[in-house]
Design a protein around this motif. Structure first.
Motif, short mmCIF file in Angstrom:
data_model
loop_
_atom_site.label_atom_id
_atom_site.label_comp_id
_atom_site.label_asym_id
_atom_site.label_seq_id
_atom_site.Cartn_x
_atom_site.Cartn_y
_atom_site.Cartn_z
N GLN A 1 46.05 31.62 47.18
CA GLN A 1 47.11 32.61 46.95
C GLN A 1 46.84 33.54 45.77
OE1 GLN A 1 51.22 30.97 47.42
NE2 GLN A 1 50.18 29.00 47.80
N LEU A 2 45.71 33.38 45.10
CA LEU A 2 45.48 34.17 43.89
C LEU A 2 45.39 35.67 44.17
CD1 LEU A 2 45.21 31.56 42.32
CD2 LEU A 2 43.15 32.48 41.24
N ALA A 3 45.05 36.06 45.39
CA ALA A 3 45.01 37.49 45.70
C ALA A 3 46.37 38.14 45.53
CB ALA A 3 44.51 37.71 47.13
N GLN A 4 47.44 37.35 45.63
CA GLN A 4 48.80 37.89 45.47
C GLN A 4 49.08 38.35 44.05
OE1 GLN A 4 51.75 35.09 46.90
NE2 GLN A 4 50.46 34.49 48.64
N ILE A 5 48.29 37.86 43.10
CA ILE A 5 48.53 38.17 41.69
C ILE A 5 47.36 38.92 41.07
CG2 ILE A 5 47.55 36.11 40.60
CD1 ILE A 5 51.10 37.46 39.96
N THR A 6 46.28 39.12 41.86
CA THR A 6 45.07 39.77 41.33
C THR A 6 45.20 41.28 41.41
OG1 THR A 6 43.73 37.90 42.11
CG2 THR A 6 42.57 39.95 41.55
N PRO A 7 45.13 42.00 40.30
CA PRO A 7 45.20 43.47 40.35
C PRO A 7 44.08 44.05 41.20
CG PRO A 7 45.46 42.68 38.09
CD PRO A 7 45.03 41.51 38.91
N GLN B 1 54.18 44.29 40.45
CA GLN B 1 55.44 44.99 40.71
C GLN B 1 55.25 46.24 41.55
OE1 GLN B 1 57.21 45.60 36.82
NE2 GLN B 1 58.00 43.50 36.72
N ASN B 2 54.11 46.88 41.42
CA ASN B 2 53.83 48.10 42.21
C ASN B 2 53.23 47.79 43.58
OD1 ASN B 2 54.72 49.62 40.06
ND2 ASN B 2 52.67 50.18 39.35
N GLN B 3 53.08 46.50 43.87
CA GLN B 3 52.49 46.07 45.13
C GLN B 3 51.09 46.69 45.33
OE1 GLN B 3 55.36 46.85 48.25
NE2 GLN B 3 56.61 45.11 47.66
N THR B 4 50.32 46.66 44.26
CA THR B 4 48.94 47.15 44.31
C THR B 4 47.97 46.03 43.96
OG1 THR B 4 49.17 47.98 42.03
CG2 THR B 4 49.51 49.56 43.83
N THR B 5 48.34 44.81 44.32
CA THR B 5 47.42 43.69 44.12
C THR B 5 46.33 43.73 45.19
OG1 THR B 5 48.67 42.20 45.54
CG2 THR B 5 49.30 42.27 43.21
#
Length: 806
Positions: free
Chosen positions: A247-253, A385-389
């Protein structure tokens, strides 16, 4: 270059000294101490697919690649349909030593007699032939029906006479997919690293790795297994654990360099294994911070890294951080805190974690994020927050679709880190342009006493503007293209493949992403288009077509379907016509030979009861089947006569006026038959036989194509579409083609002089962004899962192009 062909060259060797009879399979000659074992299932396809792959093409700039290809240049002199094993390892003074084994059956050496010398060579009771090709020397011998060779005589002797002790390697190689483009076996000294984290060298990860490789122009897909026998290999720290969702892609810029994700179902089991690997004293007390995590990892940036813990009980994990509540700031509603144990993660989770300055942290949902500075944390918060992960990016979604959603280890790299990984392993300073590979992934999935391995290295699709045209791929054939490439249905995927022939009469089947599936040597050029039939009425389609002396039916793998090919002593003069009158898969195959027409069913048996004997002169177009109302009409045409028959070959319509006909087909237009005369006039024949002729100012060099309601004619640079007359630039145009797709009509022609493909609608309107580059007629269809149309055309002499109309 002119070549001499020597079938079964090595059979000419002296047969008296065959040793080690117990070595009688190809696998017996796999060398256990090889750094690499390359398994090639189809040598011809291997050469073509690797030659067309963009990633491999990028590697060709490096010294290692040049050395490798120059060393294996002898493969260009071998043609074999049999599997091929190549052992590679570093010999004395780091020279590249290799050996190979294949079956003599179907094997052919193609050797330039001006650049090759051959002479007998004796090795300790072993009959050998020394072959010099250009500046390269190989030594070849045989064992039963096997051909074995090497560039090193000592190694060749060891293969025949020594105890190679390769049982474990053979067992691993037996897991390889025989349908893969090629497969690779690596021992643990073959590579330096496969991770960005250089504290995890490949030799400490596992004992060996094998993978199958699927190659297309823009993509490499690796699938295999790895196995290590003891706790000294890092892969075994996952023993007795189950992989979880990464799930780390969900938090990776999305502006990061990538990430490394580690998962397990129970941290305590994983930690015991990891401590055993790190030889850590087991009585050392561990922090409760990790008790409820199922995933941890590192996010990479160009200046630092970020540690992330993924917990299944965020409340309990927060309680473990109660002593770490000194707030630094509030950033966009997220609290940032100080952390007093900066080297905790490097100590507890080495070698996976390298960050030793984790001085700050924040919490976003189930993720606890640690970094050395607030800028790194703020970047994570902004992108989340910008949904650009990374998880939000289409290129990441594209590669993750081809991976397992649960992996013990998942590494994702951006172009810069992919380049660093490649240059590190190739020990080169060469600049490699991987900018189009926006996201590449490698994963290991632990399963019992081994781990599955997957990797995807894929060029990202460019964002395309609406109404634009993009080139999907450009595939080079072995030789110049002979005919117009066409689309054929892939009955398995319900999509389209491409079929094309080169000037040596080799037929290629290519996937819609640019992978050459097979090549088939034919006895002559294909006449007209290739048809598809369902011979066995089971949904599996075959390819049916004629060459000047044969009628072929091939299965999906390019194999002949018995009793085909049917051989004819008299020349076949028109393309094969395939009719299915009632759409019940009861096929009729019409073979034209000058004045005669022969009729066969879909199984190659002659059809009785077809009473048409022969014409008075040669047919000038292929037989056609037209249905008007409830009646079937078979249409045969010579220069001076039009035969309109029923299914049994009896005359159904007799034209009441004799004309001189062109070689253009006959069409059903407004429930009448329409074609052109030799003088370029439109000739219409009713079902009652009435004939009318209309002058459309066509020259004798004309072409005609029609649906029941839309008529298209072409003469030199004049294109008539229904009532619309288009005067094109002067040029040399291919005959106009008409495509009916989703109830919309498209008309195409290509100016071969200026190399421009034109595409119009039924109102004569040139479509947006046309013309585009192309040198032949096109085929137009929707070939994949999206709603956009694609077309294929010839590019340079030896290449075909596929475009997408967005």
């Amino acid at each position: 270059m002119k070549h001499s062909w020597y079938s079964f060259l090595i059979i000419l060797l002296i047969f008296s000294c065959e040793s080690a009879p117990e070595k009688n399979t190809m696998e017996d000659f796999i060398y256990a101490d090889s750094d690499f074992v390359l398994t090639i299932n189809n040598l011809d396809n291997f050469k073509s697919n690797t030659g067309n792959n963009n990633f491999i093409e990028s590697l060709s700039k490096t010294e290692h690649y040049r050395t490798f290809t120059e060393t294996l240049n002898f493969l260009n002199q071998i043609k074999s349909q049999q599997p091929f094993y190549i052992n590679l390892f570093k010999g004395q003074k780091d020279s590249l030593t290799y050996s190979f084994v294949t079956k003599l059956t179907d094997s052919v050496f193609t050797l330039d007699s001006l650049k090759i010398t051959r002479e007998p060579y004796q090795l300790k009771g072993l009959a050998v032939e020394k072959v010099n090709i250009d500046k390269q020397t190989i030594y070849v011998s045989r064992q039963g029906d096997l051909l074995i060779g090497s560039n090193n005589t000592s190694h060749l002797e060891d293969l025949f006479n020594g105890n190679t002790k390769n049982a474990s390697v053979k067992k691993i190689i037996q897991t390889q997919d025989k349908d893969a483009s090629f497969s690779v076996y690596l021992n643990n000294s073959s590579l330096n690293h496969i991770f960005k984290n250089t504290t995890i060298p490949f030799k400490t990860l596992t004992n060996n790795l094998t993978f199958d490789t699927e190659v297309s122009q823009n993509e490499l897909v690796l699938t295999g297994i790895t196995k290590a026998t003891d706790s000294s290999s890092l892969i075994n720290v996952f023993k007795n654990t189950l992989p979880q969702d990464n799930q780390l892609a969900q938090i990776t810029p999305s502006n990061s360099d990538g990430f490394l994700s580690i998962t397990f179902n129970e941290f305590s089991v994983f930690k015991d294994n990891l401590d055993g690997f790190n030889t850590v004293d087991t009585i050392t007390k561990n922090t409760t911070l990790f008790d409820n995590i199922i995933e941890f990892g590192e996010l990479y940036t160009d200046t630092t890294s970020i540690v992330v813990l993924n917990t299944i009980d965020v409340i309990t994990t927060k309680e473990a951080l109660l002593s770490e509540q000194e707030k630094i700031e509030d950033f966009r509603g997220v609290n940032l805190y100080k952390f007093s144990k900066p080297d905790l993660f490097k100590q507890q989770l080495k070698p996976f974690i390298t960050l030793d300055k984790a001085t700050k942290y924040c919490i976003i949902n189930q993720f606890i994020i640690f970094a050395s500075n607030t800028d790194a944390l703020e970047n994570v918060i902004i992108n989340y927050q910008n949904q650009t992960t990374l998880n939000d990016r289409p290129y990441y979604k594209d590669i993750s679709a081809g991976l397992s959603s649960q992996a013990s280890i998942l590494q994702v790299l951006n172009p810069t880190n992919l380049e660093q990984l490649v240059t590190s392993n190739l020990n080169t300073k060469q600049d490699l342009d991987f900018s189009k590979y926006k996201s590449s992934a490698f994963q290991f999935i632990y399963d019992g006493d081994f781990a599955h391995f997957n990797a995807i290295i894929k060029q990202s699709k460019n964002t395309v503007a609406e109404n634009s045209i993009t080139e999907i791929f450009n595939i080079k054939l072995d030789n110049d293209v002979l005919n117009t490439p066409q689309f054929v249905k892939n009955y398995r995927t319900k999509q389209q493949n491409i079929i094309v022939q080169d000037v040596t009469n080799k037929l290629y089947l290519i996937t819609n992403d640019g992978k050459i599936l097979w090549k088939k040597q034919l006895h002559g050029p294909v006449l007209g288009r290739i048809e598809q039939i369902d011979m066995y009425k089971n949904g599996r389609l075959q390819y049916a077509f004629a060459t000047p002396n044969r009628v072929y039916v091939l299965d999906r793998n390019g194999n002949d379907v018995k009793p085909f090919p049917m051989k004819f002593s008299d020349q076949i003069t028109q393309p094969l016509s395939v009719f299915d009158y009632d759409k019940r898969k009861k096929y009729r195959l019409f073979v034209t030979q000058g004045k005669n027409v022969l009729l066969y069913d879909g199984r190659g048996k002659k059809v009785k009861g077809f009473n048409f004997k022969f014409a008075k002169e040669d047919f000038n177009s292929q037989p056609q089947h037209i249905r008007i109302g409830r009646k079937d009409y078979l249409v045969f045409k010579t220069e001076h006569k039009l035969y309109i028959l029923d299914r049994r070959g009896k005359t159904r319509v007799t034209p009441k006026t004799n004309l001189s006909y062109s070689n253009q087909p006959v069409f059903d237009y407004n429930s009448d038959f329409i074609t052109t005369t030799k003088e370029g006039k439109l000739a219409t024949i009713t079902t009652k036989g009435a004939v009318s002729v209309m002058d459309k100012n066509l020259t004798d060099n004309n072409s005609l194509v029609s649906t029941t309601k839309t008529l298209v004619s072409q003469s030199n640079n004049i294109l008539n579409i229904k009532d619309h007359t288009l005067e094109l630039d002067f040029g040399t145009y291919t005959p106009a083609q008409l495509f009916l797709i989703d109830n919309k009509i498209y008309i195409s022609t290509t100016d071969k002089q200026t190399q421009k493909v034109l595409l119009y609608d039924s109102n004569g309107v040139l479509q947006d962004n046309f013309p585009v580059y192309g040198t032949s007629a096109i085929d137009l269809k929707n070939i994949d899962k999206d709603s956009n149309l694609e077309f294929v055309t010839k590019g340079e002499n030896n290449s075909i192009l596929v475009y997408k109309i967005n």
